[in-house]
Scaffold this active site. Structure first.
Site, PDB file in Angstrom:
ATOM      1  N   LYS A  54       0.884  -1.176   0.000  1.00 13.46           N
ATOM      2  CA  LYS A  54       0.000   0.000   0.000  1.00 13.46           C
ATOM      3  C   LYS A  54       0.915   1.217   0.000  1.00 13.46           C
ATOM      4  O   LYS A  54       1.403   1.641   1.036  1.00 13.46           O
ATOM      5  CB  LYS A  54      -0.874  -0.017   1.263  1.00 13.46           C
ATOM      6  CG  LYS A  54      -2.216   0.672   1.142  1.00 13.46           C
ATOM      7  CD  LYS A  54      -2.153   2.155   0.864  1.00 13.46           C
ATOM      8  CE  LYS A  54      -1.861   2.998   2.089  1.00 13.46           C
ATOM      9  NZ  LYS A  54      -1.634   4.414   1.736  1.00 13.46           N
TER      10      LYS A  54
ATOM     11  N   GLU B 242       9.774   1.655  10.575  1.00 13.92           N
ATOM     12  CA  GLU B 242      10.866   2.580  10.214  1.00 13.92           C
ATOM     13  C   GLU B 242      10.258   3.974  10.235  1.00 13.92           C
ATOM     14  O   GLU B 242       9.486   4.328   9.347  1.00 13.92           O
ATOM     15  CB  GLU B 242      11.392   2.252   8.801  1.00 13.92           C
ATOM     16  CG  GLU B 242      11.960   0.870   8.648  1.00 13.92           C
ATOM     17  CD  GLU B 242      13.301   0.711   9.335  1.00 13.92           C
ATOM     18  OE1 GLU B 242      13.927   1.732   9.663  1.00 13.92           O
ATOM     19  OE2 GLU B 242      13.710  -0.436   9.562  1.00 13.92           O
TER      20      GLU B 242
ATOM     21  N   CYS C 254      14.448  10.578   6.098  1.00 13.67           N
ATOM     22  CA  CYS C 254      14.213  10.302   7.523  1.00 13.67           C
ATOM     23  C   CYS C 254      15.461  10.541   8.370  1.00 13.67           C
ATOM     24  O   CYS C 254      15.359  10.913   9.534  1.00 13.67           O
ATOM     25  CB  CYS C 254      13.705   8.879   7.704  1.00 13.67           C
ATOM     26  SG  CYS C 254      14.735   7.665   6.861  1.00 13.67           S
TER      27      CYS C 254
ATOM     28  N   GLU D 246      10.166  16.683  14.000  1.00 13.89           N
ATOM     29  CA  GLU D 246      10.715  16.398  12.676  1.00 13.89           C
ATOM     30  C   GLU D 246      10.108  17.384  11.678  1.00 13.89           C
ATOM     31  O   GLU D 246       8.890  17.499  11.576  1.00 13.89           O
ATOM     32  CB  GLU D 246      10.359  14.966  12.264  1.00 13.89           C
ATOM     33  CG  GLU D 246      10.967  14.581  10.935  1.00 13.89           C
ATOM     34  CD  GLU D 246      10.585  13.174  10.506  1.00 13.89           C
ATOM     35  OE1 GLU D 246       9.392  12.819  10.610  1.00 13.89           O
ATOM     36  OE2 GLU D 246      11.471  12.431  10.065  1.00 13.89           O
TER      37      GLU D 246
HETATM   38  P1  NAD Z   1       2.703   8.803   7.005  1.00 17.36           P
HETATM   39  O1  NAD Z   1       2.871   8.135   8.309  1.00 17.36           O
HETATM   40  O2  NAD Z   1       1.760   9.929   6.893  1.00 17.36           O
HETATM   41  O3  NAD Z   1       2.247   7.755   5.886  1.00 17.36           O
HETATM   42  C1  NAD Z   1       3.011   6.610   5.582  1.00 17.36           C
HETATM   43  C2  NAD Z   1       2.104   5.543   5.015  1.00 17.36           C
HETATM   44  O4  NAD Z   1       1.197   5.126   6.040  1.00 17.36           O
HETATM   45  C3  NAD Z   1       1.237   6.001   3.852  1.00 17.36           C
HETATM   46  O5  NAD Z   1       1.122   4.960   2.911  1.00 17.36           O
HETATM   47  C4  NAD Z   1      -0.112   6.262   4.508  1.00 17.36           C
HETATM   48  O6  NAD Z   1      -1.202   6.150   3.634  1.00 17.36           O
HETATM   49  C5  NAD Z   1      -0.116   5.157   5.551  1.00 17.36           C
HETATM   50  N1  NAD Z   1      -1.016   5.362   6.696  1.00 17.36           N
HETATM   51  C6  NAD Z   1      -1.379   6.520   7.278  1.00 17.36           C
HETATM   52  N2  NAD Z   1      -2.227   6.276   8.307  1.00 17.36           N
HETATM   53  C7  NAD Z   1      -2.384   4.936   8.376  1.00 17.36           C
HETATM   54  C8  NAD Z   1      -3.109   4.064   9.228  1.00 17.36           C
HETATM   55  N3  NAD Z   1      -3.882   4.532  10.216  1.00 17.36           N
HETATM   56  N4  NAD Z   1      -3.023   2.734   9.026  1.00 17.36           N
HETATM   57  C9  NAD Z   1      -2.237   2.237   8.050  1.00 17.36           C
HETATM   58  N5  NAD Z   1      -1.545   3.011   7.190  1.00 17.36           N
HETATM   59  C10 NAD Z   1      -1.600   4.346   7.366  1.00 17.36           C
HETATM   60  O7  NAD Z   1       4.177   9.219   6.543  1.00 17.36           O
HETATM   61  P2  NAD Z   1       4.588  10.082   5.274  1.00 17.36           P
HETATM   62  O8  NAD Z   1       4.208  11.494   5.531  1.00 17.36           O
HETATM   63  O9  NAD Z   1       4.096   9.416   4.039  1.00 17.36           O
HETATM   64  O10 NAD Z   1       6.179   9.924   5.270  1.00 17.36           O
HETATM   65  C11 NAD Z   1       7.028  10.762   5.972  1.00 17.36           C
HETATM   66  C12 NAD Z   1       7.475  10.108   7.259  1.00 17.36           C
HETATM   67  O11 NAD Z   1       8.110   8.858   6.950  1.00 17.36           O
HETATM   68  C13 NAD Z   1       8.522  10.915   7.991  1.00 17.36           C
HETATM   69  O12 NAD Z   1       8.222  10.922   9.353  1.00 17.36           O
HETATM   70  C14 NAD Z   1       9.819  10.148   7.743  1.00 17.36           C
HETATM   71  O13 NAD Z   1      10.788  10.333   8.733  1.00 17.36           O
HETATM   72  C15 NAD Z   1       9.320   8.749   7.685  1.00 17.36           C
HETATM   73  N6  NAD Z   1      10.276   7.895   6.985  1.00 17.36           N
HETATM   74  C16 NAD Z   1      11.026   7.004   7.706  1.00 17.36           C
HETATM   75  C17 NAD Z   1      11.964   6.212   7.062  1.00 17.36           C
HETATM   76  C18 NAD Z   1      12.809   5.227   7.823  1.00 17.36           C
HETATM   77  O14 NAD Z   1      13.362   4.324   7.206  1.00 17.36           O
HETATM   78  N7  NAD Z   1      12.932   5.328   9.134  1.00 17.36           N
HETATM   79  C19 NAD Z   1      12.154   6.321   5.693  1.00 17.36           C
HETATM   80  C20 NAD Z   1      11.371   7.241   4.994  1.00 17.36           C
HETATM   81  C21 NAD Z   1      10.426   8.025   5.646  1.00 17.36           C
END
Ligand code: NAD
Length: 515
Positions: free
Chosen positions: A207, A282, A316, A413
């Protein structure tokens, strides 16, 4: 080794724009890949796909309902239990991953263009970094598929019944995996989920983020072409709160492999708890870049800029807190600010572009609000601190000085091209300052003193500490965070533990059997 970064001055000068006249970008349709076939969405609810460089709509994609999620999970479950998948030789699973790598290499130009269109990141980055990392990861995990091993153990029973006790373990795939990914490295994140899942014998439903789903959808075509059994990989698009949540709660999903924000990660962990699902998370970061007085100043300045600005700070492990020895603080701040001012922002296909836009207006609002809060709390902008006056979500690379650890911009962040600089007066304070955050994903230390480098690295609470470099990722090195930056590790041999569980068989051998 793959560096995610590309803003070293010399790299800027020498890069060329590959295949500018390459194949046109064809956005995929908004169907779902379920059980080996593309299916039209049931619902008329469409998600607009916005080009962040122009704010114009490119296409729309589907929003999968709970019913469609159920179909996808069932397809994955049927394949997981099928003889075709269970009995496939590990080497043949590896060969399928290699085939997919070859297909991605074949279509790399097109995939890179699609990624640039959807995410805004410069084409030279998607083509030379994202795509290469993707292919490397597939090959790395393809190799792992035939190297999953258990243990053979000699037991020490606390009784003597004349028997000899032995046990062996094998690593069994956890089952159906839900891979939920963010938008900052869309294709790379999709591969980071499917490659280990398939290598270790699981099946998966992907997803992708609703902000950037196009390359994951195109990947579905290549998965079909590669010849994976139907249902081994399923792809649904949709919003997190609906499609994502339905996946997380589905009883046949045994593991959730999630990359995204800490807030969503906590929600997923709570949702997974009642069914004891396996979860790897992550999450976000607030990584420190630490420059000691003896560092090579030119390299450290370029390194600090490289730590924060690439991908417009949407990494990240971005080095968003810059701790610098007081004696060189002014020079470093000046140097990083100079790099920031000289970076050229623009659309991903514009030849001079070094930094693309933020992903969305929501992200623009977040970055703007955090910078404003920092300034209101006393930070002084030295570069940037505003959006560009043009269409697209362009935020200028920003350097704030006079930072304090208690500021909101020092604690939350930002996920944008914003660095907060803070001086260090005493080297003994560094560990405490660096660790004064809920996060623990990455950190870098810049020094020529090997003793200081290693002793400081020991003090830092982070999944990865880099010395005289930052953001260098390699699939062979375990990656993940401590504290609120996550749970579990991706990459390296650690991934085996994430997608398999040990299954122990204990036996009694008759000690007299041979006389
Ligand atoms: P997000 O948490 O808003 O969304 C990530 C994913 O989760 C999306 O596909 C979203 O649709 C899904 N999602 C949201 N709510 C959900 C729920 N209740 N149940 C299941 N899925 C759900 O994150 P984002 O804004 O897309 O990405 C940015 C974040 O990702 C930043 O905090 C960044 O640090 C983090 N990130 C971490 C890593 C790592 O490896 N540690 C790598 C890349 C990004």
């Amino acid at each position: 080794m793959v560096s995610l970064v590309a803003v070293q001055p010399e790299a800027r000068m020498s890069r060329t724009f590959e295949r500018r006249g390459g194949p046109p970008v064809r956005p995929p349709g908004g169907k779902f890949l379920i059980g080996g076939a593309w299916r039209e969405p049931m619902s008329n609810d469409r998600i607009p796909v916005i080009d962040p460089s122009t704010e114009e709509q490119i296409v729309t994609i589907g929003a999968a309902t709970a019913e469609e999620v159920d179909l996808a999970v069932n397809a994955a479950r049927i394949t997981f239990e099928s003889a075709a998948w269970r009995k496939m030789r590990p080497l043949d699973r590896g060969r399928l991953l290699e085939k997919l790598a070859l297909l991605i290499e074949r279509d790399a130009d097109e995939l890179a263009r699609l990624e640039t269109l959807d995410s805004g990141k410069p084409y030279y980055v998607t083509r030379n970094i994202d795509l290469k990392f993707t292919v490397d990861a597939l090959r790395y995990y393809g190799g792992w598929s035939s190297k999953i091993a258990g243990e053979y153990l000699t037991l020490s029973p606390f009784f003597d019944d004349g028997g000899i006790y032995r046990a062996y373990t094998e690593r069994r795939p956890v089952g159906v995996v839900a891979g939920i990914t963010p938008w900052n490295f869309p294709l790379g994140q999709a591969i980071q989920k499917i490659a280990p899942a398939l290598a270790f014998g699981c099946t998966i439903i992907l997803k992708p983020s609703e902000e950037a789903s196009l390359t994951t959808l195109r990947l579905g075509d290549l998965i079909l072409e590669a010849g994976f059994p139907d249902g081994a990989v399923n792809i649904v698009t949709g919003y997190g709160a609906t499609t994502g949540q339905a996946l997380v709660e589905h009883p046949l999903v045994r593991k959730i492999a999630f990359t995204g924000s800490t807030a969503t990660g906590k929600r997923i962990l709570a949702s997974a708890a009642p069914q004891m699902k396996r979860v790897s998370l992550e999450l976000g970061g607030k990584s420190p870049t630490i420059i000691l007085a003896d560092a090579d100043l030119d390299k450290a300045i370029a390194g600090a800029a490289n730590a924060i600005f690439p991908n417009s700070g949407q990494i990240c492990t971005a080095g968003s807190r810059l701790f610098v020895d007081d004696s060189i603080f002014a020079d470093v701040v000046q140097g990083v600010a100079d790099v920031a001012r000289n970076l050229r922002l623009g659309g991903g296909f514009e030849e001079q572009t070094q930094l693309g836009p933020l992903i969305s207006s929501r992200q623009m609002e977040r970055v703007s609000a955090l910078v404003a809060s920092g300034i209101a709390e006393g930070a002084e902008p030295v570069a940037g601190a505003s959006r560009l006056d043009r269409a697209g979500f362009f935020y200028q690379p920003t350097v704030l000085k006079n930072g304090r650890p208690d500021m909101r911009v020092a604690r939350e962040e930002v996920f944008g091209p914003v660095v907060l600089a803070m001086p260090i007066k005493d080297i003994r304070e560094i560990g405490a300052f660096a660790n004064d955050t809920e996060y623990g994903l990455g950190a870098s230390i810049w020094t020529r003193d090997i003793d200081k480098a290693h002793l400081l690295a020991e003090q830092i609470e982070a999944g990865t500490v880099w010395i005289n470099t930052h953001n260098v990722l390699d699939t062979a090195v375990p990656f993940g965070g401590v504290k609120s930056s996550g749970l579990g590790r991706e990459f390296g041999s650690e991934a085996v533990n994430s997608y398999t569980e040990p299954h122990a068989v204990c036996m009694r051998l008759d000690g007299q059997a041979l006389g």
